[in-house]
Design a protein around this motif. Structure first.
Motif, PDB file in Angstrom:
ATOM      1  N   ASP A   1       0.861  -1.178   0.000  1.00  0.00           N
ATOM      2  CA  ASP A   1       0.000   0.000   0.000  1.00  0.00           C
ATOM      3  C   ASP A   1       0.908   1.243   0.000  1.00  0.00           C
ATOM      4  O   ASP A   1       2.058   1.179   0.439  1.00  0.00           O
TER       5      ASP A   1
ATOM      6  N   ASP B   1      -0.136   5.048   0.896  1.00  0.00           N
ATOM      7  CA  ASP B   1      -0.274   6.058   1.945  1.00  0.00           C
ATOM      8  C   ASP B   1      -0.372   5.461   3.343  1.00  0.00           C
ATOM      9  O   ASP B   1      -1.135   4.538   3.590  1.00  0.00           O
ATOM     10  N   GLU B   2       0.402   5.997   4.234  1.00  0.00           N
ATOM     11  CA  GLU B   2       0.545   5.587   5.637  1.00  0.00           C
ATOM     12  C   GLU B   2       1.191   4.213   5.751  1.00  0.00           C
ATOM     13  O   GLU B   2       1.221   3.631   6.836  1.00  0.00           O
ATOM     14  N   THR B   3       1.707   3.683   4.634  1.00  0.00           N
ATOM     15  CA  THR B   3       2.512   2.460   4.705  1.00  0.00           C
ATOM     16  C   THR B   3       3.944   2.800   4.283  1.00  0.00           C
ATOM     17  O   THR B   3       4.887   2.551   5.045  1.00  0.00           O
TER      18      THR B   3
ATOM     19  N   ASP C   1      -1.585  -0.622   5.835  1.00  0.00           N
ATOM     20  CA  ASP C   1      -2.015  -0.139   7.154  1.00  0.00           C
ATOM     21  C   ASP C   1      -3.528  -0.232   7.347  1.00  0.00           C
ATOM     22  O   ASP C   1      -4.009  -0.016   8.455  1.00  0.00           O
TER      23      ASP C   1
ATOM     24  N   ASP D   1      -6.653  -3.092   2.735  1.00  0.00           N
ATOM     25  CA  ASP D   1      -5.487  -3.925   2.408  1.00  0.00           C
ATOM     26  C   ASP D   1      -5.630  -5.361   2.921  1.00  0.00           C
ATOM     27  O   ASP D   1      -5.405  -6.310   2.179  1.00  0.00           O
TER      28      ASP D   1
HETATM   29 MG   LIG Z   1      -2.820   3.189   3.519  1.00  0.00          MG
END
Ligand SMILES: [Mg+2]
Length: 230
Positions: free
Chosen positions: A9, A11-13, A181, A186
């Protein structure tokens, strides 16, 4: 590890979306004489995050996010600007903000060096995610990026994962690991497509989950994926 292929993933990963978002919002707010206060930024984030959650649950179309988030924000604050046009300016600015989470580039480099093939799988606006990816410095380590808008389905829809699997080099799904995340997009999505999953619980929530693995840091991800490979 039995895996050859890692579907990350974005974003934020690997990407620090909050950093990119904040940079882009401040820049467009400033250029239009709008406040850069936390109150104003937080009001926008609440509106946008709620719309994204509804989109991830399949309740609304992507266009409803992009066409209404600034319209709603400006209505809330009584600002006489065109929210649809403003969204275009925001996305154009966002595309140049490819902030990574600390250590993400080194992680991708070392995974690539250990023999894994890396791909990015992301729900997002095609052109924006592609440009952020190019700005990020990850391109030497990642074989390709798959964006929901171009794939024609989004995570967690199994069709998204099926189409990604049909486009990657690895033909045995047992050798593919999804890393992200989001438990809904996911992990649940990957599982529904029959793939092993690694939940990146960087917020350290310890929430119950169905992921094959859970890690709470890049260090733990390294221990999981790199131990025994060198
Ligand atoms: Mg994400």
């Amino acid at each position: 590890m039995q895996y050859t292929t890692l579907l990350f993933d974005a974003d934020e990963t690997l990407f620090d979306f909050r950093c990119s978002e904040t940079m882009a919002l401040r820049a467009v707010f400033r250029s239009h004489g709008l406040p850069e206060t936390d109150e104003f930024l937080d009001a926008y984030r609440r509106i946008s995050d709620t719309l994204w959650e509804r989109y991830n649950r399949g309740e609304i179309e992507k266009a409803e996010i992009t066409d209404t988030r600034f319209v709603r924000l400006f209505a809330q604050f009584g600002i006489p600007l065109d929210g649809v046009d403003f969204n275009r300016r925001y996305l154009d600015t966002l595309a140049s903000c490819g902030c990574l989470l600390p250590g993400a580039a080194e992680l991708c480099r070392d995974l690539r060096d250990a023999g894994y093939t890396l791909y990015i799988i992301t729900n997002g606006v095609g052109d924006v995610q592609k440009r952020r990816f190019r700005e990020s410095g990850l391109t030497p380590y990642v074989a390709d990026i798959f964006i929901s808008e171009e794939i024609g389905a989004s995570k967690p829809n199994p069709a998204f994962f099926d189409r990604v699997l049909s486009r990657i080099a690895e033909t045995d799904a047992r050798h593919v690991l999804v890393i992200g995340d989001s438990l809904s997009a996911d992990i649940a999505g990957g599982r529904a497509a029959g793939l092993d999953t690694c939940w990146y619980d960087f917020r350290q929530t310890n929430a119950p989950n169905d992921a094959t693995y859970t890690v709470q840091s890049f260090q733990a991800m390294r221990a999981l994926l790199l131990e025994g490979t060198k």
